[in-house]
Scaffold this active site. Structure first.
Site, mmCIF file in Angstrom:
data_model
loop_
_atom_site.group_PDB
_atom_site.id
_atom_site.type_symbol
_atom_site.label_atom_id
_atom_site.label_comp_id
_atom_site.label_asym_id
_atom_site.label_seq_id
_atom_site.Cartn_x
_atom_site.Cartn_y
_atom_site.Cartn_z
ATOM 1 N N CYS A 444 0.827 -1.210 0.000
ATOM 2 C CA CYS A 444 0.000 0.000 0.000
ATOM 3 C C CYS A 444 0.860 1.257 0.000
ATOM 4 C CB CYS A 444 -0.955 0.000 1.188
ATOM 5 S SG CYS A 444 -0.138 -0.233 2.781
ATOM 6 N N HIS A 783 -1.174 1.093 7.491
ATOM 7 C CA HIS A 783 -1.796 1.058 6.166
ATOM 8 C C HIS A 783 -1.729 2.458 5.555
ATOM 9 C CE1 HIS A 783 -4.292 -0.237 2.917
ATOM 10 N NE2 HIS A 783 -5.343 0.504 3.270
#
Length: 829
Positions: A444, A783
């Protein structure tokens, strides 16, 4: 100097007789053509007089007299050839008589009493009335102009105006030519013709002003802003117009030259004089031009009144040619300089070796050669606009030719008529596409960076058109395969392939697995080859640095040569310490560019200074550092707990706050030769076109020596403009403790800066947010997502939220402002 009527009559007689004696005048068709052209020249000036209230009276007077004298000399030949043509010419010439009488009223009155003229002069009166007295012309725009206007001026006449500092001179040539040599004069502005050519025909003078602001030195820009205060504006190029000291010779040249040069200043004059946005910026007189240009000026005055820009390399103690390549003065130079051979520019010379480079009418075609790196090594798929959604709806494209064999084998689409694609559609596609990226396992960080970076059209437009359309101006020409710090183009071509595949899969998903493999293999220690959690800013820094080194035109591999360019002697370091910040910053930037020049440097890099100061002996040491990403500390406010809120400006102020270096952080002073109590000061000295700000959210905890994340909510402008002008070091800024008498004055600093490239460093510095990379979690588990400002299919911009493969459109700006913001992307407006 203004001529009396007898003098003008004599000029007209000589020109008419010279024209009559020319071999071409033996043909009646040529004679008639000459008479028609002369009347057209006369009519053009008369129409100007009707429009603005004045014109070049002397020139028009001479043209009309040449018409009548030349017609008298040739009328028998014309009449013998055709009575009808003769009668028509008589009629048209007589029709000009009234117009001629109107023009003649504005000439110097040679019958006036000289004593009365002198008396009027002493009393502040003019014995030569203006063409319109005190009447307004064009609604009051141009009023009370004298009749002494000249559309073309001689070198001696321009010199007289310069001595009075009453004229603004415009050097209307490419920057390279201006820098090579130009008229030596303080109130001079260089305007590259390409800037004017690229403006729309209805552009205002303020539009030109906006284009010049980032391109010309600050002092020149000030002169241009004050253009309405000068008595006259004079334009010149290389050698347009008649040579010598007879300005009427141009009439003969216009007729006898087979293909006379077209008047090159039309559009510039229209913008400056007729297309003013505000009345307050109107010029006092319509601009004139220097006949024969700078070449004629040189012929009259020689080298003494010519000036070359001081070599910036002499200031920074280097050479103009670096690693066998010419020092780059602008990004347009970079684009025109590649690692491919190209036709050399046409070169013209002054006598005594004064070269002047003038652009040819058409751009020379680059010879077709094999690319430095074959696209097959990457497997690149040229993007096809008609297939942007992955299908063509069953419709064929007449401009597209698909190779069946290659399509079956690799799916590669080839364009047969690449040039036919519209430039605006290319630009729109680069701003519209929204493609989700598959998470390959903790990737990510890569996805968020790619989404943010590909939202910068300054970067993508450099890469995409050339590959999409197989243009000769391909970015591949700029890949430096000999740079050991680069990847021989592998990272760059992999990144471009990723952009094209994202374009092709607009509205769908795409797996960046190939790009991740390339980036992983090329990263130091194969850092990004694993599927471990990584920091997105570290990856962004790696990517920008890799793109830069791949495209760096001036990389030097020899350590000794690099050391010679970059290191200063103690004397040079001392001289730099006492220089004003703006000047020292500019010199250091030019020195930096000798080893670093690419689109990344031009668009993404700025500069800050860091000064260490010993508090015992007051010795200072200042370094100037380039940055692509500005790391901002987050101020921690006592007593606020974990729910602290600060502003972006708070972070910027913390960044430039002077820091005390004491205890374990003492600095080793070179003068004291020991560790001393010192201060460290930081200031921003250059701001880029694309500004990337990164919040230092991870901080080492003093008690357990573990990193902790600062959850502070940093607010930043989402819909508003971020103005950083106050953080930029302007002219007159100084850090030294030098006595006032030893300091350089702002005027001296301005004078030196005018000979150095501006490179977009002209205030104000205002930015709009276009992307945000967010981080959720902590240092080991987390994330990354991204907010990106994108256009929809209707051309309306909205915020999109990218979370790997999931794309959410039309996100509210209030959501974009979030406490997980980690990296902000701004574009200068």
């Amino acid at each position: 100097m203004h001529l009396l009527r007898p003098q003008l009559d004599e000029k007209a007689k000589l020109l008419a007789k010279k024209l009559f004696a020319a071999p071409s005048s033996s043909k009646v068709s040529v004679i008639v053509d000459h008479l028609i052209k002369l009347q057209e020249l006369f009519s053009k000036q008369y129409k100007l007089q009707q429009r603005i209230g004045y014109c070049d009276n002397e020139l028009v007077y001479v043209i009309y007299q040449v018409i009548t004298i030349y017609f008298d000399l040739t009328k028998l030949n014309i009449q013998a050839k055709s009575e009808a043509i003769y009668s028509e010419l008589v009629k048209t010439i007589r029709a000009r008589d009234y117009e001629f009488q109107e023009i003649a009223k504005g000439l110097v009155d040679d019958t006036a009493d000289p004593l009365q003229t002198r008396l009027n002069s002493l009393m502040g009166k003019s014995s030569s009335p203006s063409l319109n007295g005190n009447e307004n012309v064009n609604g009051g725009k141009h009023t009370n102009h004298k009749s002494f206007y000249k559309i073309l001026v001689l070198p001696a006449e321009l010199k007289e105006l310069m001595d009075k500092n009453s004229v603004l001179i415009i050097d209307y040539r490419p920057v390279k030519n201006y820098e090579n040599n130009h008229i030596k004069y303080q109130h001079l502005v260089n305007i590259d013709p390409e800037i004017v050519i690229n403006l729309p025909n209805d552009a205002h003078d303020t539009d030109l002003e906006d284009q010049l602001r980032p391109r010309i030195p600050y002092l020149q820009f000030q002169h241009f802003q004050e253009r309405h205060k000068y008595q006259q504006v004079v334009i010149y190029d290389y050698k347009y117009g008649a040579m010598g000291q007879d300005r009427f010779q141009g009439i003969y040249n216009e007729l006898e030259t087979e293909n006379p040069a077209k008047y090159p200043f039309d559009k510039l004059v229209n913008i400056l004089f007729f297309q003013n946005k505000y009345i307050s910026s109107s010029l006092k007189l319509m601009p004139s031009y220097l006949t024969g240009g700078v070449y004629n000026w040189y012929q009259q005055f020689g080298e003494e009144l010519l000036e070359r820009l001081r070599d910036v390399n002499a200031i920074s103690n280097g050479n103009e040619v670096v690693n066998g390549k010419k020092y780059t003065l602008s990004f347009s130079d970079y684009l025109s300089t590649s690692n491919k051979d190209s036709n050399p520019p046409r070169q013209e010379h002054y006598p005594n070796s004064h070269p002047v480079f003038e652009p040819s009418a058409t751009k020379p075609a680059l010879p077709k050669k094999e690319p430095l790196i074959a696209s097959s090594t990457i497997g690149m798929q040229p993007y096809t606009p008609s297939l942007r959604n992955g299908h063509n709806n069953g419709q064929s494209n007449g401009n597209m030719k698909i190779s069946t064999d290659s399509a079956k084998k690799s799916g590669t689409i080839q364009l047969a008529q690449a040039k036919a694609n519209n430039q605006s559609s290319k630009s729109a596609l680069l701003e519209e596409f929204s493609t989700g990226l598959v998470n390959l396992g903790n990737s990510c960080y890569l996805n968020s960076v790619v989404q943010c970076l590909t939202a910068a059209p300054d970067l993508t437009s450099f890469f995409v058109p050339s590959i999409t359309y197989n243009d000769t101006d391909s970015y591949k020409q700029h890949i430096n395969v000999n740079n050991k710090l680069g990847t021989q183009g592998k990272l760059t071509m992999g990144f471009v392939e990723l952009i094209l595949n994202m374009l092709k899969n607009d509205g769908k998903l795409f797996s960046p697995s190939k790009f991740k493999q390339i980036a992983g293999a090329l990263s130091p220690g194969r850092q990004f080859a694993t599927y471990d959690q990584q920091d997105c800013v570290e990856f962004l820094d790696f990517l920008l640095d890799g793109l830069h080194e791949d495209l760096n035109q001036f990389a030097v591999s020899d350590p000794k040569e690099k050391q010679r360019i970059m290191e200063l002697t103690p004397e040079q370091e001392h001289a730099r310490e006492v220089l004003p910040v703006r000047l020292a910053s500019t010199i250091e930037w030019e020195r930096y560019l000798k080893l670093n020049f690419s689109i990344i440097v031009d668009k993404f890099q700025g500069q800050y200074l860091s000064q260490l100061k010993c508090l015992e002996c007051k010795f200072t040491s200042t370094s100037y550092n380039a940055f692509s990403i500005l790391s901002l500390p987050i101020p921690e406010k006592l007593g606020r707990g974990s729910n602290q809120t600060v502003t972006l400006n708070d972070c910027l102020e913390e960044f430039i706050t002077t820091e005390l270096l004491d205890e374990d952080n003492k600095w080793h002073c070179p003068r004291c030769k020991k560790l001393t109590k010192s201060t460290k000061r930081i200031a921003i000295t250059r701001l880029p076109q694309i500004l990337i700000l990164y919040f230092k959210r991870f901080k080492l905890h003093e008690s357990n020596q573990l990193f902790r994340k600062l959850e502070t909510f940093v607010t930043y402008p989402v819909t508003e403009v971020l103005d950083l002008t106050k953080y930029w070091s302007d002219i007159g800024t100084t850090l030294s403790d030098a006595s006032l008498e030893n300091r350089m004055t702002p005027e001296e600093e301005q004078q030196r800066l005018k000979n150095l490239p501006v490179r977009n460093q002209v205030p104000p510095f205002k930015y709009k947010l276009f992307a945000v990379a967010n981080h959720f979690g902590n240092l080991t588990t987390g994330h990354y997502t991204a907010y990106v400002y994108k256009k929809d299919r209707k051309g309306v911009k909205n915020w999109c939220y990218f979370e790997d493969s999931r794309v959410t459109k039309n996100v509210s700006p209030s959501q974009v402002m979030n406490k997980n913001a980690y990296c902000l992307f701004f574009r200068r407006v």
